[in-house]
Design a protein around this motif. Structure first.
Motif, PDB file in Angstrom:
ATOM      1  N   GLN A 120       0.756  -1.217  -0.088  1.00 43.89           N
ATOM      2  CA  GLN A 120      -0.171  -0.009  -0.085  1.00 43.89           C
ATOM      3  C   GLN A 120       0.795   1.157   0.045  1.00 43.89           C
ATOM      4  OE1 GLN A 120      -3.601   0.612   0.051  1.00 43.89           O
ATOM      5  NE2 GLN A 120      -2.744   2.269  -0.680  1.00 43.89           N
TER       6      GLN A 120
ATOM      7  N   ALA B 261       2.484   1.757  -3.379  1.00 42.67           N
ATOM      8  CA  ALA B 261       1.420   2.382  -4.340  1.00 42.67           C
ATOM      9  C   ALA B 261       1.239   3.850  -4.153  1.00 42.67           C
ATOM     10  CB  ALA B 261       0.147   1.581  -4.216  1.00 42.67           C
ATOM     11  N   ASP B 262       1.270   4.189  -2.929  1.00 44.51           N
ATOM     12  CA  ASP B 262       1.265   5.635  -2.527  1.00 44.51           C
ATOM     13  C   ASP B 262       2.252   6.435  -2.875  1.00 44.51           C
ATOM     14  OD1 ASP B 262      -0.979   5.263  -1.317  1.00 44.51           O
ATOM     15  OD2 ASP B 262      -0.460   5.109   0.971  1.00 44.51           O
TER      16      ASP B 262
ATOM     17  N   GLU C 268       2.273   6.784  -6.913  1.00 50.35           N
ATOM     18  CA  GLU C 268       1.305   7.882  -6.982  1.00 50.35           C
ATOM     19  C   GLU C 268       1.815   9.083  -6.923  1.00 50.35           C
ATOM     20  OE1 GLU C 268      -2.950   9.694  -5.321  1.00 50.35           O
ATOM     21  OE2 GLU C 268      -2.476   7.941  -4.968  1.00 50.35           O
TER      22      GLU C 268
ATOM     23  N   GLU D 118      -0.560  -2.222  -8.571  1.00 47.27           N
ATOM     24  CA  GLU D 118      -0.324  -2.583  -7.114  1.00 47.27           C
ATOM     25  C   GLU D 118      -1.541  -2.427  -6.489  1.00 47.27           C
ATOM     26  OE1 GLU D 118       1.386  -4.600  -5.240  1.00 47.27           O
ATOM     27  OE2 GLU D 118       3.508  -3.309  -5.078  1.00 47.27           O
ATOM     28  N   LEU D 119      -2.334  -1.555  -6.601  1.00 45.81           N
ATOM     29  CA  LEU D 119      -3.803  -1.278  -5.981  1.00 45.81           C
ATOM     30  C   LEU D 119      -4.697  -2.391  -6.369  1.00 45.81           C
ATOM     31  CD1 LEU D 119      -4.099   2.561  -6.302  1.00 45.81           C
ATOM     32  CD2 LEU D 119      -3.551   1.285  -4.015  1.00 45.81           C
TER      33      LEU D 119
ATOM     34  N   LEU E 297      -7.997   1.650  -0.424  1.00 48.84           N
ATOM     35  CA  LEU E 297      -7.789   1.241  -1.724  1.00 48.84           C
ATOM     36  C   LEU E 297      -8.664   2.198  -2.736  1.00 48.84           C
ATOM     37  CD1 LEU E 297      -7.410  -2.180  -0.956  1.00 48.84           C
ATOM     38  CD2 LEU E 297      -5.645  -0.977  -1.905  1.00 48.84           C
TER      39      LEU E 297
ATOM     40  N   ALA F 203      -7.665   5.525  -3.466  1.00 51.72           N
ATOM     41  CA  ALA F 203      -6.397   5.574  -4.131  1.00 51.72           C
ATOM     42  C   ALA F 203      -6.792   5.228  -5.690  1.00 51.72           C
ATOM     43  CB  ALA F 203      -5.461   4.745  -3.523  1.00 51.72           C
ATOM     44  N   ARG F 204      -7.522   4.239  -6.029  1.00 50.49           N
ATOM     45  CA  ARG F 204      -7.678   3.868  -7.291  1.00 50.49           C
ATOM     46  C   ARG F 204      -8.390   4.872  -8.179  1.00 50.49           C
ATOM     47  NH1 ARG F 204     -10.970  -1.796  -7.382  1.00 50.49           N
ATOM     48  NH2 ARG F 204     -10.663  -1.361  -9.316  1.00 50.49           N
TER      49      ARG F 204
ATOM     50  N   CYS G 258      -5.844   7.690  -8.835  1.00 55.39           N
ATOM     51  CA  CYS G 258      -4.670   7.138  -9.779  1.00 55.39           C
ATOM     52  C   CYS G 258      -5.272   6.931 -11.325  1.00 55.39           C
ATOM     53  CB  CYS G 258      -4.230   5.643  -9.298  1.00 55.39           C
ATOM     54  SG  CYS G 258      -2.962   5.943  -8.059  1.00 55.39           S
TER      55      CYS G 258
END
Length: 457
Positions: free
Chosen positions: A127, A130-131, A134, A145-146, A165, A168-169, A172
């Motif tokens: 996680q 992924a952050d 981004e 990754e997400l 999640l 974030a998706r 992104c």
């Protein structure tokens, strides 16, 4: 005392759980001396494991023989897991402090560890990775990754993990220039939340901020306005911690009555974990900032009303909001000032946006320099206007501008072309228009003949 059969069953369960956590199939572990069918019998507890097979499986699964036998780590392994967890927290702190390359490097090192960290630690590492991706402008890698994290079991809507999640998706997809996918992701997540909660909660607010931006970027202004109108009253009430906790407890009761014990536990833990006043204040500020931007993009903009929301947003973001949040407010306040012909104020807001976000290759910098160029041109300060527009041209031409390809980039080139044309620089304007068409995938279009729109009205 544990029987031999009980011990065999527990070893089999640990084998199965570890294999699944590692993302392995039974065929990945089978080989010399161990068929898939034999491994299936071991995992179901129908066959005892020999010492030789146990050592081999421990090596393959990246754990100790002691853990497979007893479910407990040795003192050395426990210390190693603590050290790995410490390294993760260092990476997460780097992420929070804006040190994104360092955070990403720390995550990559942890994922390369053999044997790997504990399953929960790995999930947190991925996680954080992924952050970091981004924040570094690599949304496609972050999405991969997400998506993988989303396929793993989690308590579902109502859990912090699920919400993080989903939001974030959505973000992104926007960063990757895919507003339609962002809308699809966000609306599906919002529908899932509505099945859990009877009314708006802070989870709706967190997801709503991202979804409103997705609607906005996809040109679905009516949908964005409808969602903002739904959430704003809740945000403006200043909901107390007690009321927020009660909403989670009530959702927990419904989940328990429906037989979803895992979700009920998650929701009750959320109620216990409150308050999170800083984050709630930030989300309320972002919602008001997004609403103000919507009012500016209506067919008939309402700059005075937009300013009221944006000023309130800037006030609420002064503490919990990051520099990028506050810079976004300043950009929209500059738009308001330009619409109201308050040129000095517009230039001031653009300068503050640059101070907050920096003059590096970011979308904020591109927009701030465009606004500054427009304000200076309308003030009759042509040299300063040309310097600002040249900076925009430099940022866009470098390829490192912080804007996704497609609509955002095309609009930036179009705005630059309009401003060059207003200054009588027709060659520069036509070059900008051509590059804008190319960014929109229309490189082969006929020569542009339309006159530019008015700079400000």
């Amino acid at each position: 005392m544990e029987s031999a059969q009980d011990a065999t069953t527990e070893i089999g369960r640990r084998l199965r759980d570890l294999r699944r956590e590692r993302g392995l199939k039974q065929s990945d572990l089978a080989g010399e001396g161990m068929s898939v069918s034999y491994l299936s019998l071991l995992e179901s507890g129908k066959r005892p494991v020999t010492p030789v097979i146990l050592r081999r499986l421990a090596t393959e699964l990246g754990c100790t023989v002691e853990y497979l036998r007893t479910g407990e780590h040795s003192d050395r392994e426990r210390e190693r897991q603590r050290e790995l967890l410490l390294r993760l927290t260092v990476a997460e702190l780097a992420l929070r402090d804006g040190e994104y390359p360092a955070a990403l490097a720390g995550c990559e090192e942890l994922l390369a560890e053999q044997p790997p960290p504990a399953a929960e630690t790995v999930r947190r590492v991925r996680q954080a990775r992924a952050d970091a991706l981004e924040r570094l402008g690599r949304p496609v890698e972050a999405l991969a990754e997400l998506q993988a994290l989303g396929r793993e079991p989690n308590p579902g809507p109502g859990s912090v993990q699920w919400l993080r999640l989903a939001v974030a998706r959505c973000r992104c997809h926007l960063l990757a220039g895919e507003p339609a996918s962002a809308v699809e992701t966000g609306t599906a997540a919002l529908a899932a939340l509505d099945e859990v909660f009877a009314g708006p909660t802070e989870d709706h607010l967190g997801l709503g901020v991202a979804l409103i931006e997705a609607y906005h970027r996809a040109g679905l202004l009516a949908h964005a306005r409808e969602l903002a109108d739904l959430l704003l009253p809740w945000a403006e009430r200043g909901t107390t911690t007690a009321a927020r906790a009660a909403a989670f407890r009530e959702a927990g009761r419904r989940a328990r009555a429906g037989g979803d014990t895992a979700l009920a536990l998650t929701l009750n833990e959320r109620a216990l974990a409150l308050p999170a006043a800083d984050e709630l204040g930030r989300l309320c500020g972002l919602l008001k900032a997004g609403y103000g931007a919507l009012l500016l993009d209506e067919p008939k903009p309402d700059p005075a009303r937009a300013r009221a929301y944006l000023v309130a947003a800037a006030r609420e973001l002064a503490g919990p909001g990051g520099p990028a949040d506050r810079a976004g407010c300043e950009l929209n306040l500059a738009r308001v000032a330009l619409l109201l012909d308050e040129l000095a104020a517009a230039a001031g807001h653009a300068h503050r946006a640059l101070e907050l976000a920096g003059d590096g290759p970011t979308g904020v910098a591109v927009r701030a320099w465009l606004q500054l160029g427009e304000a200076r041109w309308l003030q009759g300060r042509g040299i300063e206007a040309a310097e600002a527009l040249a900076r925009v041209e430099q940022l866009l031409g470098s390829g490192e501008h912080g804007l996704s390809s497609g609509r955002d980039l095309a609009e930036a080139w179009r705005a630059l072309g309009d401003l060059w044309l207003g200054q009588g620089r027709s060659d520069s304007a036509m070059s900008a228009y051509r590059l804008g068409l190319a960014a929109a995938g229309l490189a082969g279009a006929a020569p542009l003949r339309a006159m530019a729109r008015p700079i400000a009205s």
